[in-house]
Design a protein around this motif. Structure first.
Motif: not given
Length: 64
Positions: A5, A8-9, A50, A54, A58
């Motif tokens: 995560l 992705l962040l 998004l 995220i 998280l």
């Protein structure tokens, strides 16, 4: 899971920054294509959303 995560962040944040810079440089260059500006604005808003989603996931993952 938390590492995934976090990555992705970071990618979502970098994507947002890249689209923002592309929009600013496009306007500064004097080309002024309104269709391209609107498209970049939509992408920036989507990537920001998004990143926030995220980030929320998280935070929830780190609480447990």
């Amino acid at each position: 899971m938390i590492t995934f995560l976090t990555i992705l962040l970071g990618l979502a944040m970098l994507g947002t920054l890249g689209v923002l810079l592309a929009g600013v440089l496009g306007m500064a260059g004097g080309r002024g294509n309104s269709r391209r500006s609107n498209l970049l604005m939509r992408w920036r808003i989507g990537l920001q959303f998004l990143a926030l989603v995220i980030f929320g996931i998280l935070l929830l993952a780190m609480r447990h």
